[in-house]
Design a protein around this motif. Structure first.
Motif, PDB file in Angstrom:
ATOM      1  N   ALA A  89       0.794  -1.232  -0.023  1.00  0.00           N
ATOM      2  CA  ALA A  89      -0.065  -0.191   0.006  1.00  0.00           C
ATOM      3  C   ALA A  89       0.817   1.161  -0.006  1.00  0.00           C
ATOM      4  CB  ALA A  89      -0.936   0.101   1.261  1.00  0.00           C
ATOM      5  N   THR A  90       1.730   1.293   0.825  1.00  0.00           N
ATOM      6  CA  THR A  90       2.749   2.319   0.785  1.00  0.00           C
ATOM      7  C   THR A  90       3.477   2.648  -0.523  1.00  0.00           C
ATOM      8  OG1 THR A  90       3.218   2.112   3.086  1.00  0.00           O
ATOM      9  CG2 THR A  90       4.687   3.401   1.965  1.00  0.00           C
ATOM     10  N   LEU A  91       3.877   1.457  -1.091  1.00  0.00           N
ATOM     11  CA  LEU A  91       4.582   1.617  -2.471  1.00  0.00           C
ATOM     12  C   LEU A  91       3.782   2.003  -3.640  1.00  0.00           C
ATOM     13  CD1 LEU A  91       6.912  -1.125  -2.285  1.00  0.00           C
ATOM     14  CD2 LEU A  91       7.836   1.079  -1.919  1.00  0.00           C
ATOM     15  N   ILE A  92       2.465   1.308  -3.655  1.00  0.00           N
ATOM     16  CA  ILE A  92       1.650   1.545  -4.775  1.00  0.00           C
ATOM     17  C   ILE A  92       0.501   2.399  -4.566  1.00  0.00           C
ATOM     18  CG2 ILE A  92       0.205  -0.100  -6.379  1.00  0.00           C
ATOM     19  CD1 ILE A  92       1.889  -2.415  -5.269  1.00  0.00           C
ATOM     20  N   LEU A  93      -0.058   2.256  -3.545  1.00  0.00           N
ATOM     21  CA  LEU A  93      -1.415   3.126  -3.433  1.00  0.00           C
ATOM     22  C   LEU A  93      -1.131   4.649  -2.898  1.00  0.00           C
ATOM     23  CD1 LEU A  93      -3.678   0.357  -1.683  1.00  0.00           C
ATOM     24  CD2 LEU A  93      -3.737   1.058  -4.111  1.00  0.00           C
ATOM     25  N   LEU A  96      -9.972   1.598  -4.892  1.00  0.00           N
ATOM     26  CA  LEU A  96     -10.673   1.639  -3.547  1.00  0.00           C
ATOM     27  C   LEU A  96     -10.832   0.243  -3.175  1.00  0.00           C
ATOM     28  CD1 LEU A  96     -13.779   4.026  -4.121  1.00  0.00           C
ATOM     29  CD2 LEU A  96     -11.632   4.511  -2.889  1.00  0.00           C
ATOM     30  N   GLU A  97     -11.038  -0.567  -3.862  1.00  0.00           N
ATOM     31  CA  GLU A  97     -11.093  -2.020  -3.474  1.00  0.00           C
ATOM     32  C   GLU A  97      -9.830  -2.550  -3.210  1.00  0.00           C
ATOM     33  OE1 GLU A  97     -12.527  -6.643  -5.589  1.00  0.00           O
ATOM     34  OE2 GLU A  97     -11.702  -5.115  -6.921  1.00  0.00           O
ATOM     35  N   ALA A  98      -8.693  -2.341  -3.841  1.00  0.00           N
ATOM     36  CA  ALA A  98      -7.490  -2.669  -3.460  1.00  0.00           C
ATOM     37  C   ALA A  98      -7.043  -2.150  -2.062  1.00  0.00           C
ATOM     38  CB  ALA A  98      -6.596  -1.984  -4.526  1.00  0.00           C
ATOM     39  N   THR A  99      -7.427  -0.899  -1.740  1.00  0.00           N
ATOM     40  CA  THR A  99      -7.014  -0.352  -0.271  1.00  0.00           C
ATOM     41  C   THR A  99      -7.707  -1.294   0.792  1.00  0.00           C
ATOM     42  OG1 THR A  99      -9.235   0.996   0.127  1.00  0.00           O
ATOM     43  CG2 THR A  99      -7.369   1.951  -1.196  1.00  0.00           C
ATOM     44  N   GLY A 100      -8.812  -2.099   0.574  1.00  0.00           N
ATOM     45  CA  GLY A 100      -9.363  -2.721   1.717  1.00  0.00           C
ATOM     46  C   GLY A 100     -10.395  -2.019   2.644  1.00  0.00           C
ATOM     47  N   GLU A 101     -10.268  -0.717   2.238  1.00  0.00           N
ATOM     48  CA  GLU A 101     -10.938   0.089   3.382  1.00  0.00           C
ATOM     49  C   GLU A 101     -12.440   0.677   3.024  1.00  0.00           C
ATOM     50  OE1 GLU A 101      -9.758   0.971   6.220  1.00  0.00           O
ATOM     51  OE2 GLU A 101      -7.742   0.037   5.729  1.00  0.00           O
ATOM     52  N   LEU A 155       3.568   4.675   7.939  1.00  0.00           N
ATOM     53  CA  LEU A 155       4.282   4.234   6.582  1.00  0.00           C
ATOM     54  C   LEU A 155       4.679   2.958   6.835  1.00  0.00           C
ATOM     55  CD1 LEU A 155       6.504   7.179   5.421  1.00  0.00           C
ATOM     56  CD2 LEU A 155       4.362   6.640   4.520  1.00  0.00           C
ATOM     57  N   TRP A 156       4.433   2.271   5.789  1.00  0.00           N
ATOM     58  CA  TRP A 156       4.576   0.640   5.751  1.00  0.00           C
ATOM     59  C   TRP A 156       3.773  -0.257   6.540  1.00  0.00           C
ATOM     60  CZ3 TRP A 156       7.632   0.990   1.451  1.00  0.00           C
ATOM     61  CH2 TRP A 156       8.398   1.917   1.364  1.00  0.00           C
ATOM     62  N   ILE A 203      -2.116   2.135   6.569  1.00  0.00           N
ATOM     63  CA  ILE A 203      -1.876   3.401   6.303  1.00  0.00           C
ATOM     64  C   ILE A 203      -2.735   4.330   5.434  1.00  0.00           C
ATOM     65  CG2 ILE A 203      -0.621   2.519   4.270  1.00  0.00           C
ATOM     66  CD1 ILE A 203       0.520   5.663   5.712  1.00  0.00           C
ATOM     67  N   MET A 204      -3.842   3.485   4.570  1.00  0.00           N
ATOM     68  CA  MET A 204      -4.585   4.254   3.935  1.00  0.00           C
ATOM     69  C   MET A 204      -5.680   4.719   4.600  1.00  0.00           C
ATOM     70  SD  MET A 204      -2.981   3.931   1.175  1.00  0.00           S
ATOM     71  CE  MET A 204      -4.193   5.054   0.238  1.00  0.00           C
TER      72      MET A 204
END
Length: 405
Positions: A116-120, A145-150, A214-215, A219-220
Protein backbone atom coordinates in the motif's frame (compact mmCIF):
# COMPACT_ATOMS: atom_id res chain seq x y z
CA UNK A 1 2.67 21.44 19.44
CA UNK A 2 1.50 17.82 19.80
CA UNK A 3 -1.78 17.09 18.01
CA UNK A 4 -3.47 14.29 19.95
CA UNK A 5 -6.43 13.45 17.72
CA UNK A 6 -7.45 13.91 14.05
CA UNK A 7 -10.79 15.45 15.04
CA UNK A 8 -12.73 16.68 18.07
CA UNK A 9 -16.49 17.08 18.28
CA UNK A 10 -16.19 19.04 21.50
CA UNK A 11 -14.16 21.73 19.73
CA UNK A 12 -13.05 23.28 23.01
CA UNK A 13 -16.45 22.94 24.72
CA UNK A 14 -17.36 20.70 27.67
CA UNK A 15 -19.39 18.36 25.46
CA UNK A 16 -20.24 17.65 21.82
CA UNK A 17 -23.91 18.63 21.96
CA UNK A 18 -23.42 21.63 19.65
CA UNK A 19 -21.94 19.37 16.98
CA UNK A 20 -25.18 17.40 16.66
CA UNK A 21 -27.14 20.60 16.06
CA UNK A 22 -24.59 21.72 13.47
CA UNK A 23 -24.64 18.43 11.57
CA UNK A 24 -28.45 18.32 11.62
CA UNK A 25 -28.69 21.80 10.11
CA UNK A 26 -25.93 21.07 7.59
CA UNK A 27 -27.61 17.84 6.50
CA UNK A 28 -30.82 19.76 5.79
CA UNK A 29 -28.76 22.21 3.71
CA UNK A 30 -27.02 19.46 1.70
CA UNK A 31 -30.26 17.63 0.96
CA UNK A 32 -31.89 20.85 -0.21
CA UNK A 33 -28.88 21.75 -2.36
CA UNK A 34 -28.90 18.32 -3.98
CA UNK A 35 -32.20 19.12 -5.70
CA UNK A 36 -30.46 21.97 -7.48
CA UNK A 37 -27.27 20.13 -8.46
CA UNK A 38 -28.26 16.52 -9.12
CA UNK A 39 -32.06 16.28 -9.30
CA UNK A 40 -32.04 14.70 -12.75
CA UNK A 41 -29.27 12.28 -11.72
CA UNK A 42 -31.35 11.09 -8.78
CA UNK A 43 -34.52 10.89 -10.85
CA UNK A 44 -32.80 8.83 -13.57
CA UNK A 45 -31.25 6.51 -11.00
CA UNK A 46 -34.63 6.00 -9.35
CA UNK A 47 -36.12 5.04 -12.71
CA UNK A 48 -33.24 2.62 -13.36
CA UNK A 49 -33.70 0.96 -9.97
CA UNK A 50 -37.42 0.60 -10.51
CA UNK A 51 -36.91 -0.98 -13.93
CA UNK A 52 -33.88 -3.23 -13.35
CA UNK A 53 -33.27 -3.65 -9.62
CA UNK A 54 -36.90 -3.83 -8.50
CA UNK A 55 -36.33 -1.63 -5.47
CA UNK A 56 -36.34 2.03 -4.58
CA UNK A 57 -33.52 3.47 -2.50
CA UNK A 58 -34.44 6.30 -0.10
CA UNK A 59 -33.63 9.58 -1.83
CA UNK A 60 -31.52 10.93 1.05
CA UNK A 61 -29.32 7.82 0.98
CA UNK A 62 -29.00 8.26 -2.79
CA UNK A 63 -27.63 11.75 -2.15
CA UNK A 64 -25.06 10.29 0.24
CA UNK A 65 -24.01 7.67 -2.30
CA UNK A 66 -23.66 10.31 -5.02
CA UNK A 67 -21.46 12.35 -2.72
CA UNK A 68 -19.31 9.30 -2.04
CA UNK A 69 -18.65 8.98 -5.77
CA UNK A 70 -17.79 12.66 -6.09
CA UNK A 71 -15.66 12.96 -2.96
CA UNK A 72 -13.74 9.75 -3.68
CA UNK A 73 -13.17 10.90 -7.27
CA UNK A 74 -11.75 14.23 -6.13
CA UNK A 75 -9.57 12.56 -3.51
CA UNK A 76 -8.18 9.56 -5.38
CA UNK A 77 -8.78 9.55 -9.13
CA UNK A 78 -5.24 10.67 -10.01
CA UNK A 79 -3.83 7.70 -8.12
CA UNK A 80 -6.48 5.31 -9.43
CA UNK A 81 -5.81 5.84 -13.12
CA UNK A 82 -2.12 5.02 -12.64
CA UNK A 83 -2.37 1.74 -10.73
CA UNK A 84 -1.14 -1.37 -12.50
CA UNK A 85 -3.97 -3.94 -12.93
CA UNK A 86 -1.83 -6.79 -11.60
CA UNK A 87 -0.96 -4.82 -8.47
CA UNK A 88 -4.61 -3.91 -7.99
CA UNK A 89 -5.70 -7.55 -8.20
CA UNK A 90 -3.00 -8.66 -5.77
CA UNK A 91 -3.91 -6.03 -3.17
CA UNK A 92 -7.63 -6.74 -3.54
CA UNK A 93 -7.04 -10.46 -3.08
CA UNK A 94 -4.89 -9.91 0.02
CA UNK A 95 -7.64 -7.75 1.48
CA UNK A 96 -10.27 -10.44 0.84
CA UNK A 97 -8.10 -13.15 2.39
CA UNK A 98 -7.51 -11.28 5.65
CA UNK A 99 -11.23 -10.45 5.86
CA UNK A 100 -12.30 -14.06 5.35
CA UNK A 101 -9.69 -15.62 7.64
CA UNK A 102 -8.73 -13.79 10.87
CA UNK A 103 -5.74 -16.08 11.36
CA UNK A 104 -4.13 -14.76 8.18
CA UNK A 105 -3.99 -11.14 9.40
CA UNK A 106 -0.54 -11.40 11.07
CA UNK A 107 0.86 -12.78 7.83
CA UNK A 108 -1.03 -10.69 5.28
CA UNK A 109 -1.06 -7.28 7.01
CA UNK A 110 2.72 -6.61 6.87
CA UNK A 111 2.66 -7.41 3.15
CA UNK A 112 -0.35 -5.14 2.60
CA UNK A 113 1.36 -2.33 4.50
CA UNK A 114 4.45 -2.43 2.29
CA UNK A 115 2.48 -2.72 -0.96
CA UNK A 116 0.00 0.00 0.00
CA UNK A 117 2.81 2.41 0.85
CA UNK A 118 4.61 1.67 -2.41
CA UNK A 119 1.64 1.39 -4.78
CA UNK A 120 -1.48 3.09 -3.40
CA UNK A 121 -0.13 5.99 -1.37
CA UNK A 122 2.10 7.91 -3.82
CA UNK A 123 0.57 10.77 -5.77
CA UNK A 124 2.23 13.31 -8.03
CA UNK A 125 1.77 16.72 -6.39
CA UNK A 126 2.92 18.44 -9.60
CA UNK A 127 0.25 16.82 -11.74
CA UNK A 128 -2.60 19.22 -12.46
CA UNK A 129 -4.20 17.07 -15.14
CA UNK A 130 -7.67 15.87 -14.14
CA UNK A 131 -8.61 12.51 -15.69
CA UNK A 132 -11.59 12.53 -18.02
CA UNK A 133 -15.00 12.14 -16.40
CA UNK A 134 -16.15 8.84 -17.84
CA UNK A 135 -17.28 5.38 -16.75
CA UNK A 136 -13.95 3.79 -17.63
CA UNK A 137 -12.08 6.00 -15.16
CA UNK A 138 -14.80 5.53 -12.55
CA UNK A 139 -14.25 1.78 -12.84
CA UNK A 140 -10.53 2.35 -12.22
CA UNK A 141 -11.42 4.40 -9.15
CA UNK A 142 -13.64 1.64 -7.75
CA UNK A 143 -10.90 -0.94 -8.33
CA UNK A 144 -8.39 1.30 -6.55
CA UNK A 145 -10.80 1.63 -3.61
CA UNK A 146 -11.17 -2.16 -3.59
CA UNK A 147 -7.39 -2.56 -3.46
CA UNK A 148 -7.14 -0.47 -0.28
CA UNK A 149 -9.44 -2.81 1.64
CA UNK A 150 -11.01 0.20 3.39
CA UNK A 151 -14.19 0.60 1.33
CA UNK A 152 -15.79 -2.85 1.25
CA UNK A 153 -19.25 -1.84 2.46
CA UNK A 154 -19.22 1.39 0.47
CA UNK A 155 -18.46 -0.43 -2.79
CA UNK A 156 -21.38 -2.80 -2.25
CA UNK A 157 -23.69 0.22 -2.30
CA UNK A 158 -21.95 1.89 -5.24
CA UNK A 159 -22.14 -1.14 -7.53
CA UNK A 160 -25.65 -0.27 -8.67
CA UNK A 161 -24.48 3.25 -9.52
CA UNK A 162 -21.78 1.81 -11.77
CA UNK A 163 -24.35 -0.42 -13.48
CA UNK A 164 -26.65 2.58 -13.92
CA UNK A 165 -23.96 4.79 -15.46
CA UNK A 166 -22.82 2.01 -17.77
CA UNK A 167 -26.38 1.64 -19.03
CA UNK A 168 -26.33 5.23 -20.28
CA UNK A 169 -24.69 6.36 -23.49
CA UNK A 170 -21.21 7.94 -23.03
CA UNK A 171 -22.49 11.49 -23.36
CA UNK A 172 -25.21 11.00 -20.74
CA UNK A 173 -22.92 9.22 -18.27
CA UNK A 174 -20.23 11.92 -18.59
CA UNK A 175 -22.88 14.61 -18.09
CA UNK A 176 -24.13 12.92 -14.91
CA UNK A 177 -20.57 12.45 -13.64
CA UNK A 178 -19.87 16.14 -14.25
CA UNK A 179 -22.89 17.10 -12.15
CA UNK A 180 -21.81 14.69 -9.42
CA UNK A 181 -18.30 16.18 -9.50
CA UNK A 182 -19.63 19.74 -9.20
CA UNK A 183 -21.95 18.77 -6.33
CA UNK A 184 -18.99 17.20 -4.49
CA UNK A 185 -17.01 20.39 -5.12
CA UNK A 186 -19.81 22.43 -3.51
CA UNK A 187 -20.00 19.93 -0.64
CA UNK A 188 -16.30 20.18 0.16
CA UNK A 189 -16.45 23.97 0.26
CA UNK A 190 -19.66 24.12 2.31
CA UNK A 191 -18.61 21.37 4.74
CA UNK A 192 -15.32 23.12 5.45
CA UNK A 193 -17.26 26.23 6.43
CA UNK A 194 -19.72 24.42 8.70
CA UNK A 195 -17.79 21.38 9.98
CA UNK A 196 -14.21 22.51 9.49
CA UNK A 197 -13.74 23.59 13.10
CA UNK A 198 -14.19 19.96 14.18
CA UNK A 199 -11.49 18.68 11.81
CA UNK A 200 -9.15 21.68 11.69
CA UNK A 201 -6.26 19.78 13.28
CA UNK A 202 -6.37 16.81 10.91
CA UNK A 203 -3.56 17.98 8.62
CA UNK A 204 -1.29 18.66 11.59
CA UNK A 205 -2.10 15.25 13.05
CA UNK A 206 -1.29 13.52 9.77
CA UNK A 207 1.98 15.38 9.32
CA UNK A 208 3.05 14.69 12.88
CA UNK A 209 2.27 10.96 12.82
CA UNK A 210 2.73 9.97 9.17
CA UNK A 211 6.15 8.37 9.61
CA UNK A 212 4.79 5.98 12.25
CA UNK A 213 2.21 4.61 9.81
CA UNK A 214 4.26 4.28 6.65
CA UNK A 215 4.65 0.61 5.69
CA UNK A 216 1.82 -0.38 8.07
CA UNK A 217 -1.46 -1.93 6.90
CA UNK A 218 -3.48 1.02 8.27
CA UNK A 219 -1.69 3.65 6.16
CA UNK A 220 -4.66 4.16 3.81
CA UNK A 221 -7.11 4.52 6.70
CA UNK A 222 -4.73 6.86 8.50
CA UNK A 223 -4.33 9.18 5.49
CA UNK A 224 -8.04 9.66 4.71
CA UNK A 225 -8.90 13.19 3.56
CA UNK A 226 -10.65 15.91 5.50
CA UNK A 227 -13.49 15.86 2.96
CA UNK A 228 -14.04 12.18 3.80
CA UNK A 229 -14.42 12.98 7.49
CA UNK A 230 -17.11 15.54 6.59
CA UNK A 231 -18.73 13.07 4.19
CA UNK A 232 -19.04 10.45 6.94
CA UNK A 233 -20.42 13.01 9.39
CA UNK A 234 -23.16 13.76 6.86
CA UNK A 235 -23.66 10.08 6.12
CA UNK A 236 -24.06 9.16 9.78
CA UNK A 237 -26.81 11.75 10.17
CA UNK A 238 -28.60 10.62 7.00
CA UNK A 239 -28.45 6.95 8.01
CA UNK A 240 -29.75 7.66 11.50
CA UNK A 241 -32.70 9.58 10.09
CA UNK A 242 -33.49 6.90 7.53
CA UNK A 243 -33.45 3.98 9.98
CA UNK A 244 -34.99 5.76 12.98
CA UNK A 245 -38.57 4.51 12.70
CA UNK A 246 -37.46 0.93 12.12
CA UNK A 247 -35.08 1.23 15.09
CA UNK A 248 -37.89 2.50 17.33
CA UNK A 249 -40.11 -0.43 16.40
CA UNK A 250 -37.67 -3.12 17.54
CA UNK A 251 -38.45 -4.83 20.89
CA UNK A 252 -34.78 -5.06 21.89
CA UNK A 253 -32.20 -2.26 21.85
CA UNK A 254 -28.44 -2.71 22.07
CA UNK A 255 -25.61 -0.21 22.43
CA UNK A 256 -22.39 -1.29 20.67
CA UNK A 257 -19.30 0.42 22.05
CA UNK A 258 -15.69 0.40 20.81
CA UNK A 259 -12.91 -0.95 23.02
CA UNK A 260 -11.33 2.50 23.32
CA UNK A 261 -14.15 3.52 25.69
CA UNK A 262 -12.97 0.99 28.29
CA UNK A 263 -10.92 2.42 31.14
CA UNK A 264 -8.68 -0.65 31.35
CA UNK A 265 -6.64 -2.05 28.45
CA UNK A 266 -7.95 -5.22 26.82
CA UNK A 267 -5.39 -7.38 28.65
CA UNK A 268 -6.78 -6.27 32.04
CA UNK A 269 -10.51 -5.93 31.30
CA UNK A 270 -12.52 -8.92 32.57
CA UNK A 271 -15.58 -8.49 30.33
CA UNK A 272 -17.33 -11.74 29.40
CA UNK A 273 -17.68 -12.97 25.81
CA UNK A 274 -21.11 -13.18 24.15
CA UNK A 275 -22.16 -13.73 20.54
CA UNK A 276 -22.80 -9.98 20.18
CA UNK A 277 -19.58 -8.78 21.80
CA UNK A 278 -18.07 -8.41 25.25
CA UNK A 279 -20.44 -7.74 28.16
CA UNK A 280 -19.21 -5.59 31.05
CA UNK A 281 -18.85 -7.33 34.43
CA UNK A 282 -18.47 -4.09 36.40
CA UNK A 283 -14.81 -4.57 37.29
CA UNK A 284 -13.99 -0.84 37.33
CA UNK A 285 -16.50 1.66 38.82
CA UNK A 286 -15.22 4.69 36.89
CA UNK A 287 -15.22 2.98 33.48
CA UNK A 288 -17.58 4.59 30.96
CA UNK A 289 -18.62 1.19 29.69
CA UNK A 290 -19.55 0.22 33.24
CA UNK A 291 -21.68 3.37 33.63
CA UNK A 292 -23.50 2.74 30.37
CA UNK A 293 -23.99 -0.96 31.18
CA UNK A 294 -25.60 -0.15 34.53
CA UNK A 295 -27.79 2.40 32.75
CA UNK A 296 -28.78 -0.33 30.30
CA UNK A 297 -29.78 -2.64 33.14
CA UNK A 298 -32.10 0.06 34.50
CA UNK A 299 -33.63 0.94 31.17
CA UNK A 300 -33.69 -2.43 29.45
CA UNK A 301 -31.16 -1.97 26.68
CA UNK A 302 -28.14 -4.22 26.16
CA UNK A 303 -24.53 -3.01 26.07
CA UNK A 304 -21.67 -4.74 24.28
CA UNK A 305 -18.06 -3.87 23.47
CA UNK A 306 -16.87 -4.84 19.98
CA UNK A 307 -13.19 -4.92 19.08
CA UNK A 308 -13.71 -3.68 15.51
CA UNK A 309 -16.64 -2.73 13.31
CA UNK A 310 -15.76 -5.56 10.91
CA UNK A 311 -16.49 -8.14 13.62
CA UNK A 312 -19.64 -6.48 14.97
CA UNK A 313 -22.78 -8.63 14.73
CA UNK A 314 -20.96 -11.35 12.75
CA UNK A 315 -22.17 -13.98 15.26
CA UNK A 316 -25.68 -12.57 15.69
CA UNK A 317 -28.48 -15.13 15.52
CA UNK A 318 -31.60 -14.88 13.39
CA UNK A 319 -33.52 -14.05 16.57
CA UNK A 320 -31.11 -11.14 17.19
CA UNK A 321 -31.61 -9.90 13.64
CA UNK A 322 -35.38 -10.02 13.98
CA UNK A 323 -35.54 -8.27 17.36
CA UNK A 324 -32.58 -5.89 17.67
CA UNK A 325 -32.22 -2.21 16.97
CA UNK A 326 -28.71 -0.96 17.68
CA UNK A 327 -26.95 2.27 18.51
CA UNK A 328 -23.48 1.97 17.04
CA UNK A 329 -20.64 4.06 18.48
CA UNK A 330 -17.39 4.50 16.55
CA UNK A 331 -14.96 7.08 15.23
CA UNK A 332 -15.84 8.97 12.07
CA UNK A 333 -13.94 6.76 9.64
CA UNK A 334 -15.42 3.47 10.92
CA UNK A 335 -19.05 4.29 11.67
CA UNK A 336 -20.53 4.23 8.16
CA UNK A 337 -19.24 0.79 7.18
CA UNK A 338 -20.50 -0.58 10.49
CA UNK A 339 -23.94 0.95 9.94
CA UNK A 340 -24.23 -0.53 6.47
CA UNK A 341 -23.11 -3.93 7.69
CA UNK A 342 -25.85 -3.78 10.32
CA UNK A 343 -28.41 -2.78 7.68
CA UNK A 344 -27.35 -5.69 5.44
CA UNK A 345 -28.17 -8.05 8.33
CA UNK A 346 -31.60 -6.50 8.72
CA UNK A 347 -30.73 -4.71 11.98
CA UNK A 348 -31.62 -0.98 11.93
CA UNK A 349 -28.91 1.23 13.42
CA UNK A 350 -28.54 4.69 14.90
CA UNK A 351 -25.16 6.39 14.73
CA UNK A 352 -23.25 8.10 17.54
CA UNK A 353 -19.76 9.42 16.86
CA UNK A 354 -16.94 9.24 19.37
CA UNK A 355 -16.08 12.74 20.53
CA UNK A 356 -12.52 12.09 19.35
CA UNK A 357 -10.48 9.26 17.92
CA UNK A 358 -9.32 6.85 20.60
CA UNK A 359 -7.68 3.97 18.74
CA UNK A 360 -4.60 3.22 20.82
CA UNK A 361 -2.56 2.05 17.84
CA UNK A 362 -3.11 5.50 16.31
CA UNK A 363 -2.59 7.89 19.17
CA UNK A 364 -1.07 5.87 22.04
CA UNK A 365 -3.73 7.31 24.31
CA UNK A 366 -4.17 6.21 27.91
CA UNK A 367 -7.38 8.24 28.33
CA UNK A 368 -10.65 6.61 27.21
CA UNK A 369 -12.77 8.37 24.64
CA UNK A 370 -16.33 9.54 25.26
CA UNK A 371 -19.62 10.36 23.53
CA UNK A 372 -22.44 12.86 23.86
CA UNK A 373 -24.58 11.25 26.53
CA UNK A 374 -27.31 13.79 25.82
CA UNK A 375 -27.50 12.69 22.17
CA UNK A 376 -27.44 9.04 23.19
CA UNK A 377 -30.31 9.64 25.61
CA UNK A 378 -32.34 11.30 22.85
CA UNK A 379 -31.89 8.26 20.60
CA UNK A 380 -32.78 5.68 23.21
CA UNK A 381 -35.70 7.70 24.57
CA UNK A 382 -37.39 7.19 21.20
CA UNK A 383 -37.82 3.51 22.07
CA UNK A 384 -40.26 1.90 24.47
CA UNK A 385 -38.34 2.77 27.63
CA UNK A 386 -37.19 6.12 28.98
CA UNK A 387 -34.06 6.84 31.01
CA UNK A 388 -34.31 7.15 34.75
CA UNK A 389 -33.71 10.68 36.01
CA UNK A 390 -30.87 9.48 38.25
CA UNK A 391 -28.79 7.91 35.43
CA UNK A 392 -25.12 8.39 36.44
CA UNK A 393 -23.22 9.78 33.47
CA UNK A 394 -19.50 9.15 33.12
CA UNK A 395 -18.68 12.70 34.18
CA UNK A 396 -20.48 12.17 37.48
CA UNK A 397 -18.66 8.91 38.01
CA UNK A 398 -15.41 10.84 37.71
CA UNK A 399 -16.47 13.41 40.29
CA UNK A 400 -17.63 16.13 37.88
CA UNK A 401 -20.94 17.83 37.26
CA UNK A 402 -22.82 16.29 34.32
CA UNK A 403 -23.66 18.87 31.64
CA UNK A 404 -27.09 18.77 29.97
CA UNK A 405 -28.94 20.98 27.56
Amino acid sequence: MIVKTPYSLKNGADDSNEYYQDISNFTDQVLSESEFHIKDVLDDFKDYESKYVKKSSPRDLMVFEVLMIGVFWRAYIKRAVKIDPKSQKLLAELSRERTEDEELKPIVDPIRGVLATLILLPEDPKSEEIPELNVENLDKLFKWLEATGEFQEELKHLKTWMDFLRDLNPQESSSHLAKIFMFADWFEYASNNVLGSYTCKLEGFLEENREKHLWNEDIMLFTRKRSEYHLNMFGAEVMSREFRESFKSRPRKALLLPGCMCLLPESECVASETNLGQACTGCTPKCRVNALSRCGEKNEFEVYVVSHESSALSLSTQKDRDELGIVGVACIMNLISGGWKSESLGIPAQCVLLDSCGCRHWINSSEPTDISEYHLMKLLKTGTKVFEDDWPCSAQLNGHKCSTM
